[in-house]
Design a protein around this motif. Structure first.
Motif, PDB file in Angstrom:
ATOM      1  N   TYR A 240       0.836  -1.202   0.000  1.00 56.79           N
ATOM      2  CA  TYR A 240       0.000   0.000   0.000  1.00 56.79           C
ATOM      3  C   TYR A 240       0.874   1.258   0.000  1.00 56.79           C
ATOM      4  CZ  TYR A 240      -3.264   3.616   1.139  1.00 56.79           C
ATOM      5  OH  TYR A 240      -3.988   4.781   1.075  1.00 56.79           O
ATOM      6  N   ASN A 244       0.850   3.895  -3.086  1.00 58.26           N
ATOM      7  CA  ASN A 244       0.110   5.142  -2.864  1.00 58.26           C
ATOM      8  C   ASN A 244       0.959   6.294  -2.335  1.00 58.26           C
ATOM      9  OD1 ASN A 244      -2.887   4.388  -3.305  1.00 58.26           O
ATOM     10  ND2 ASN A 244      -2.015   2.686  -2.144  1.00 58.26           N
ATOM     11  N   ILE A 250      -4.305  11.370   9.076  1.00 60.61           N
ATOM     12  CA  ILE A 250      -5.274  10.408   9.615  1.00 60.61           C
ATOM     13  C   ILE A 250      -5.995   9.660   8.496  1.00 60.61           C
ATOM     14  CG2 ILE A 250      -7.461  10.249  10.875  1.00 60.61           C
ATOM     15  CD1 ILE A 250      -6.442  12.334  12.792  1.00 60.61           C
ATOM     16  N   THR A 251      -6.335  10.384   7.434  1.00 61.72           N
ATOM     17  CA  THR A 251      -7.055   9.731   6.331  1.00 61.72           C
ATOM     18  C   THR A 251      -6.255   8.548   5.793  1.00 61.72           C
ATOM     19  OG1 THR A 251      -8.172  11.779   5.733  1.00 61.72           O
ATOM     20  CG2 THR A 251      -8.034  10.086   4.038  1.00 61.72           C
ATOM     21  N   VAL A 254      -6.318   5.602   8.116  1.00 54.66           N
ATOM     22  CA  VAL A 254      -7.585   4.863   8.105  1.00 54.66           C
ATOM     23  C   VAL A 254      -7.681   3.977   6.860  1.00 54.66           C
ATOM     24  CG1 VAL A 254     -10.093   5.111   8.015  1.00 54.66           C
ATOM     25  CG2 VAL A 254      -8.760   6.577   9.524  1.00 54.66           C
ATOM     26  N   ILE A 255      -7.196   4.492   5.734  1.00 55.32           N
ATOM     27  CA  ILE A 255      -7.235   3.671   4.506  1.00 55.32           C
ATOM     28  C   ILE A 255      -6.296   2.467   4.656  1.00 55.32           C
ATOM     29  CG2 ILE A 255      -6.859   3.641   2.013  1.00 55.32           C
ATOM     30  CD1 ILE A 255      -7.471   6.648   2.011  1.00 55.32           C
ATOM     31  N   ASP A 258      -7.863  -0.085   6.769  1.00 56.17           N
ATOM     32  CA  ASP A 258      -8.864  -0.863   6.033  1.00 56.17           C
ATOM     33  C   ASP A 258      -8.203  -1.937   5.168  1.00 56.17           C
ATOM     34  OD1 ASP A 258     -11.748  -1.109   5.215  1.00 56.17           O
ATOM     35  OD2 ASP A 258     -10.838  -0.756   3.253  1.00 56.17           O
TER      36      ASP A 258
ATOM     37  N   ASP B   9     -12.826  13.402   4.052  1.00 55.14           N
ATOM     38  CA  ASP B   9     -12.189  13.075   2.781  1.00 55.14           C
ATOM     39  C   ASP B   9     -13.013  11.970   2.142  1.00 55.14           C
ATOM     40  OD1 ASP B   9     -10.022  14.814   2.737  1.00 55.14           O
ATOM     41  OD2 ASP B   9      -8.838  13.528   4.058  1.00 55.14           O
ATOM     42  N   LYS B  13     -11.248   2.998  -3.174  1.00 55.03           N
ATOM     43  CA  LYS B  13     -10.054   2.160  -3.348  1.00 55.03           C
ATOM     44  C   LYS B  13     -10.335   1.141  -4.436  1.00 55.03           C
ATOM     45  CE  LYS B  13      -9.513   0.284   0.574  1.00 55.03           C
ATOM     46  NZ  LYS B  13      -8.940  -0.747   1.403  1.00 55.03           N
ATOM     47  N   SER B  18      -5.591   3.989  -3.614  1.00 47.17           N
ATOM     48  CA  SER B  18      -6.701   4.827  -3.145  1.00 47.17           C
ATOM     49  C   SER B  18      -6.766   6.110  -3.961  1.00 47.17           C
ATOM     50  CB  SER B  18      -6.536   5.129  -1.664  1.00 47.17           C
ATOM     51  OG  SER B  18      -5.346   5.834  -1.439  1.00 47.17           O
ATOM     52  N   SER B  88     -14.134  -0.173  -3.112  1.00 49.36           N
ATOM     53  CA  SER B  88     -14.457   0.236  -1.739  1.00 49.36           C
ATOM     54  C   SER B  88     -14.465   1.753  -1.708  1.00 49.36           C
ATOM     55  CB  SER B  88     -13.402  -0.258  -0.755  1.00 49.36           C
ATOM     56  OG  SER B  88     -13.502  -1.624  -0.584  1.00 49.36           O
ATOM     57  N   PHE B  90     -15.139   5.367   0.361  1.00 49.98           N
ATOM     58  CA  PHE B  90     -14.999   5.730   1.772  1.00 49.98           C
ATOM     59  C   PHE B  90     -15.267   7.207   1.998  1.00 49.98           C
ATOM     60  CE2 PHE B  90     -10.674   5.717  -0.101  1.00 49.98           C
ATOM     61  CZ  PHE B  90     -10.331   7.054   0.058  1.00 49.98           C
ATOM     62  N   ILE B  92     -13.901   9.613   5.222  1.00 49.74           N
ATOM     63  CA  ILE B  92     -13.065   9.561   6.430  1.00 49.74           C
ATOM     64  C   ILE B  92     -12.964  10.959   7.048  1.00 49.74           C
ATOM     65  CG2 ILE B  92     -10.764   9.048   7.334  1.00 49.74           C
ATOM     66  CD1 ILE B  92     -10.450   7.128   4.902  1.00 49.74           C
ATOM     67  N   GLY B  97     -10.582  10.427  12.423  1.00 46.93           N
ATOM     68  CA  GLY B  97     -10.356   9.088  11.870  1.00 46.93           C
ATOM     69  C   GLY B  97     -11.626   8.264  11.801  1.00 46.93           C
ATOM     70  N   PHE B 101     -16.807   2.948   5.401  1.00 48.11           N
ATOM     71  CA  PHE B 101     -16.298   2.235   4.230  1.00 48.11           C
ATOM     72  C   PHE B 101     -17.448   1.476   3.578  1.00 48.11           C
ATOM     73  CE2 PHE B 101     -12.167   3.186   5.838  1.00 48.11           C
ATOM     74  CZ  PHE B 101     -11.330   3.145   4.731  1.00 48.11           C
ATOM     75  N   ASN B 103     -17.842  -1.361   1.271  1.00 51.58           N
ATOM     76  CA  ASN B 103     -17.008  -2.407   0.677  1.00 51.58           C
ATOM     77  C   ASN B 103     -17.775  -3.203  -0.378  1.00 51.58           C
ATOM     78  OD1 ASN B 103     -14.743  -1.924   2.477  1.00 51.58           O
ATOM     79  ND2 ASN B 103     -16.070  -2.755   4.072  1.00 51.58           N
ATOM     80  N   LYS B 137     -17.169   3.263  11.412  1.00 50.40           N
ATOM     81  CA  LYS B 137     -16.295   3.115  12.586  1.00 50.40           C
ATOM     82  C   LYS B 137     -16.107   4.469  13.249  1.00 50.40           C
ATOM     83  CE  LYS B 137     -13.288  -0.776  11.616  1.00 50.40           C
ATOM     84  NZ  LYS B 137     -12.011  -1.131  11.019  1.00 50.40           N
TER      85      LYS B 137
END
Lengths: 314, 142
Positions: A240, A244, A250-251, A254-255, A258, B9, B13, B18, B88, B90, B92, B97, B101, B103, B137
């Motif tokens: 990842y 990326n 924070i975003t 969180v990704i 996931d 945001d 994905k 992403s 997926s 999202f 956020i 945080g 999601f 999915n 979440k």
């Protein structure tokens, strides 16, 4: 190599994901045997057939790994187990299981040091050596098998062959095994079960069956499942980040969380773990995030204590 | 749980990569009428009721109106729609945080600008997806 003009006019840079992680070592075994005369000693040799093993040793245990389903085995012919540590340290990345053959006595095995090797170690103790076996089995990721002198360690090698050649991490409950180790009464079986010793029970109707298979008091699949999970999580995270190139925010945490949770969920779907929870958060000012992964110990059902009530259910 | 649009945001994905929408007007979720109810016999003696659920076979439908969608993203979403590739999506909260999601989502309609007219609202391109796996979440603020 592209033509100079093409490269000059249309320069392409490739951003590719990392290749999938190689987890093959988790299913590989190092078998330590005594060498036959004239065979090389002190070298780890990869064998892909029983014939190759027979060129190195007279020991019959290793063949049972092939019978169990493995296609290749690392064999270490060695006269003295005290010499094993440095050799193991040099080949740590090749295997996650060390099985010590019946060529060695339990007194020698008790003195064995595997250094920084953090995988599973297995040895078959002969009947009458149960106290040593209990001590061995209490060590983390150590599998103490009980077997008869005449069979060497063939049942243990066979059981590991089955475990490591299976498509999924399962505990191999009651699979058929090749040898009768002479464990034929319930009292003995109960005692071994309580001491967390692995053994084969022989019944008149069902023959030789693996009746318990554990390492360090845990389900035999547990250390392998954790190693596999760790490797997959590491691979997913690096992949990842490489693909990326995330910022430190924070975003992105969180990704990433996931992504890692999706890895864990596959293990839950396959019933290896009952539930996995991943949490990733910012930890420092820059560069490094903090991840917490909750993965409860995989467990295995071996026995049922039932009560038959001769009456109607209320 | 309160998601505030101005803190969020939005993106999706696909295949380990992403993508974040630079301009997004939020996210709406239609749960397809999934609900629990209670019923009882017409003799009306049961004061507790028998629970039942309805519309569990209906997916959640999520709409994300975006503006200023780059050409590459537009073409990628068109392709994912054509191939029925799952994504997926999202939302956020970049402060806490907290996340939603969506999915295994199927793109219900290819992204398209429905109105080519004067006015800010007409710049929107809607991404509409369907999913049975929406995961919210909540997290404590750092």
């Amino acid at each position: 190599m592209a033509d100079l003009l093409l490269k000059y006019a249309f320069d392409v840079s490739v951003k590719a994901p990392l290749p999938a992680v190689n987890a093959a070592y988790i299913k590989q075994v190092l078998a330590i045997v005594k060498p036959k005369s004239g065979a090389p000693e002190g070298q780890v040799i990869r064998c892909v057939s029983k014939l190759q093993v027979e060129d190195l040793t007279d020991n019959q245990d290793v063949g049972a790994l092939f019978d169990g389903g493995l296609n290749s085995v690392f064999v270490l012919p060695l006269l003295d187990l005290n010499d094993a540590q440095s050799i193991i340290e040099q080949t740590l990345k090749d295997y996650f299981t060390i099985l010590i053959s019946s060529d060695f006595e339990c007194e020698e095995v008790n003195l064995l040091s595997v250094g920084s090797f953090n995988g599973v170690v297995g040895f078959t103790f002969h009947l009458g050596k149960e106290p040593d076996a209990v001590e061995f089995a209490a060590k983390d990721k150590h599998c103490a098998f009980i077997g008869s002198d005449a069979n060497g360690a063939q049942n243990m090698f066979f059981a590991f062959g089955k475990l490591l050649s299976a498509a999924n991490w399962r505990s191999q409950q009651y699979i058929q095994t090749p040898k009768n180790d002479g464990i034929i009464d319930l009292g003995t079986a109960d005692a071994y079960f309580n001491d967390r010793l692995s053994f084969v029970l022989t019944s008149q109707q069902y023959g030789n069956r693996l009746a318990f298979f554990v390492a360090g008091g845990q389900a035999i699949s547990a250390p392998y499942a954790y190693e596999n999970l760790t490797l997959d999580l590491q691979s997913a995270a690096v992949n990842y980040i490489t693909l990326n190139q995330p910022a430190y925010n924070i975003t992105e945490c969180v990704i990433l969380e996931d992504e890692l949770q999706a890895v864990g969920n596959k293990y839950v779907v396959n019933s290896i773990f009952t539930g996995i929870l991943v949490n990733v958060s910012l930890f420092e000012d820059n560069f490094r995030a903090q991840a917490t992964i909750y993965a409860p110990m995989p467990k295995a059902l071996w026995r049922v204590r039932a009560e038959l009530i001769q009456g109607e259910a209320k | 749980m309160i998601f505030k649009c101005e803190n969020m945001d939005f993106g999706f994905k696909h295949n380990g990569t992403s993508y974040i929408f630079t301009d997004c007007d939020g996210m709406t979720l239609d749960d397809g009428g999934k609900a629990k109810h209670i019923t009882r016999g017409l003799n009306a003696t049961n004061k507790v009721g028998i629970p039942y659920t309805e519309n569990l076979n209906q997916p959640d439908v999520i709409t994300m109106p975006t503006l200023n969608m780059p050409k590459e993203l537009f073409e990628l979403l068109q392709q994912l729609y054509a191939d029925e590739t799952r994504i997926s999506a999202f939302a956020i909260d970049r402060k806490t945080g907290a996340s939603r999601f969506i999915n295994n989502a199927l793109i219900q309609k290819p992204p398209k600008q429905l109105n080519i007219q004067d006015g800010a609202d007409n710049l929107k391109v809607e991404l509409v997806i369907e999913s049975f796996d929406v995961d919210d979440k909540l997290k404590e603020a750092a």
